[in-house]
Every structure is written in C-alpha cells, then in structure tokens.
Design a protein around this motif. Structure first.
Motif, PDB file in Angstrom:
ATOM      1  N   THR A  22       0.839  -1.190   0.000  1.00  0.00           N
ATOM      2  CA  THR A  22       0.000   0.000   0.000  1.00  0.00           C
ATOM      3  C   THR A  22       0.878   1.245   0.000  1.00  0.00           C
ATOM      4  O   THR A  22       2.055   1.181   0.356  1.00  0.00           O
ATOM      5  N   TRP A  23       0.318   2.380  -0.384  1.00  0.00           N
ATOM      6  CA  TRP A  23       1.027   3.650  -0.258  1.00  0.00           C
ATOM      7  C   TRP A  23       1.043   4.032   1.215  1.00  0.00           C
ATOM      8  O   TRP A  23       0.078   3.793   1.932  1.00  0.00           O
ATOM      9  N   SER A  24       2.125   4.674   1.675  1.00  0.00           N
ATOM     10  CA  SER A  24       2.197   5.047   3.092  1.00  0.00           C
ATOM     11  C   SER A  24       1.606   6.428   3.358  1.00  0.00           C
ATOM     12  O   SER A  24       1.554   6.881   4.494  1.00  0.00           O
ATOM     13  N   GLY A  25       1.166   7.110   2.335  1.00  0.00           N
ATOM     14  CA  GLY A  25       0.567   8.441   2.473  1.00  0.00           C
ATOM     15  C   GLY A  25      -0.279   8.721   1.248  1.00  0.00           C
ATOM     16  O   GLY A  25      -1.025   7.855   0.791  1.00  0.00           O
ATOM     17  N   GLU A  26      -0.126   9.936   0.694  1.00  0.00           N
ATOM     18  CA  GLU A  26      -0.870  10.289  -0.511  1.00  0.00           C
ATOM     19  C   GLU A  26      -0.469   9.375  -1.667  1.00  0.00           C
ATOM     20  O   GLU A  26       0.714   9.135  -1.901  1.00  0.00           O
ATOM     21  N   THR A  27      -1.437   8.881  -2.383  1.00  0.00           N
ATOM     22  CA  THR A  27      -1.188   7.966  -3.494  1.00  0.00           C
ATOM     23  C   THR A  27      -0.173   8.557  -4.462  1.00  0.00           C
ATOM     24  O   THR A  27      -0.249   9.721  -4.820  1.00  0.00           O
ATOM     25  N   GLU A  28       0.792   7.745  -4.853  1.00  0.00           N
ATOM     26  CA  GLU A  28       1.832   8.040  -5.833  1.00  0.00           C
ATOM     27  C   GLU A  28       2.774   9.178  -5.434  1.00  0.00           C
ATOM     28  O   GLU A  28       3.679   9.507  -6.174  1.00  0.00           O
ATOM     29  N   SER A  30       3.982   9.151  -2.138  1.00  0.00           N
ATOM     30  CA  SER A  30       4.611   8.627  -0.930  1.00  0.00           C
ATOM     31  C   SER A  30       5.221   7.262  -1.229  1.00  0.00           C
ATOM     32  O   SER A  30       4.939   6.670  -2.259  1.00  0.00           O
ATOM     33  N   PRO A  31       6.073   6.765  -0.320  1.00  0.00           N
ATOM     34  CA  PRO A  31       6.690   5.449  -0.543  1.00  0.00           C
ATOM     35  C   PRO A  31       5.651   4.323  -0.570  1.00  0.00           C
ATOM     36  O   PRO A  31       4.633   4.394   0.091  1.00  0.00           O
ATOM     37  N   TRP A  32       5.948   3.318  -1.370  1.00  0.00           N
ATOM     38  CA  TRP A  32       5.154   2.090  -1.417  1.00  0.00           C
ATOM     39  C   TRP A  32       5.676   1.176  -0.319  1.00  0.00           C
ATOM     40  O   TRP A  32       6.867   0.919  -0.247  1.00  0.00           O
ATOM     41  N   VAL A  33       4.816   0.706   0.550  1.00  0.00           N
ATOM     42  CA  VAL A  33       5.211  -0.132   1.685  1.00  0.00           C
ATOM     43  C   VAL A  33       4.622  -1.523   1.485  1.00  0.00           C
ATOM     44  O   VAL A  33       3.426  -1.656   1.195  1.00  0.00           O
ATOM     45  N   THR A  34       5.467  -2.536   1.612  1.00  0.00           N
ATOM     46  CA  THR A  34       5.014  -3.917   1.455  1.00  0.00           C
ATOM     47  C   THR A  34       5.322  -4.690   2.721  1.00  0.00           C
ATOM     48  O   THR A  34       6.410  -4.594   3.262  1.00  0.00           O
ATOM     49  N   ARG A  35       4.337  -5.452   3.204  1.00  0.00           N
ATOM     50  CA  ARG A  35       4.509  -6.296   4.379  1.00  0.00           C
ATOM     51  C   ARG A  35       4.427  -7.755   3.940  1.00  0.00           C
ATOM     52  O   ARG A  35       3.536  -8.123   3.178  1.00  0.00           O
ATOM     53  N   TYR A  36       5.375  -8.569   4.442  1.00  0.00           N
ATOM     54  CA  TYR A  36       5.407  -9.988   4.113  1.00  0.00           C
ATOM     55  C   TYR A  36       5.070 -10.805   5.341  1.00  0.00           C
ATOM     56  O   TYR A  36       5.336 -10.391   6.473  1.00  0.00           O
ATOM     57  N   ASN A  37       4.471 -11.971   5.140  1.00  0.00           N
ATOM     58  CA  ASN A  37       4.068 -12.849   6.234  1.00  0.00           C
ATOM     59  C   ASN A  37       4.777 -14.188   6.135  1.00  0.00           C
ATOM     60  O   ASN A  37       5.003 -14.695   5.037  1.00  0.00           O
ATOM     61  N   TRP A  38       5.104 -14.744   7.289  1.00  0.00           N
ATOM     62  CA  TRP A  38       5.699 -16.068   7.380  1.00  0.00           C
ATOM     63  C   TRP A  38       4.856 -16.914   8.308  1.00  0.00           C
ATOM     64  O   TRP A  38       4.247 -16.400   9.248  1.00  0.00           O
TER      65      TRP A  38
END
Length: 64
Positions: A22-28, A30-38
């Motif tokens: 997801t975007w961490s703030g205003e779309t496009e 702000s940085p794109w943040v990705t969370r991974y699950n184990w």
C-alpha cells in the motif's frame, strides 16, 4: 509474489506465504510499503539472513 525467504542456521529456509502492499501516504506521492508474512513459529535467534530472489541480506544477531 516475489521469491522471499528467511534463511536459518543449518541451511533451512522459511518462504514468505503472503504479502500486502500500500502507499504510506498520498497515493503516488509517498513510498510504497510492502509487508510480508511467514508461517509461525520461526525461531528468530536462528535467522541468519533474508533472501529476496538472488539477493541475500545477512542479519546480525544481538550481542549477549
């Protein structure tokens, strides 16, 4: 999903089983943040590195 895994001592790998981005703030703007699950449990004391495809990033364990 990218090929991402935790590499444990002894040569075992635990692959990521899911992710969410997801975007961490205003779309496009702000940085794109990705969370991974184990899948758990993972003994974090045995994690030596994180592998992103062919790139391996070693992790330093805290000093006791």
């Amino acid at each position: 999903m990218p090929d991402i895994a935790l590499q444990l001592s002894g040569g075992r790998e635990v692959k990521a089983v899911g992710m969410h981005g997801t975007w961490s703030g205003e779309t496009e703007k702000s940085p794109w943040v990705t969370r991974y699950n184990w899948e758990l449990p993972v003994d974090l004391a045995k994690v030596e590195s994180v592998r992103f495809g062919d790139v391996v990033i070693p992790l330093e364990q805290p000093k006791k």
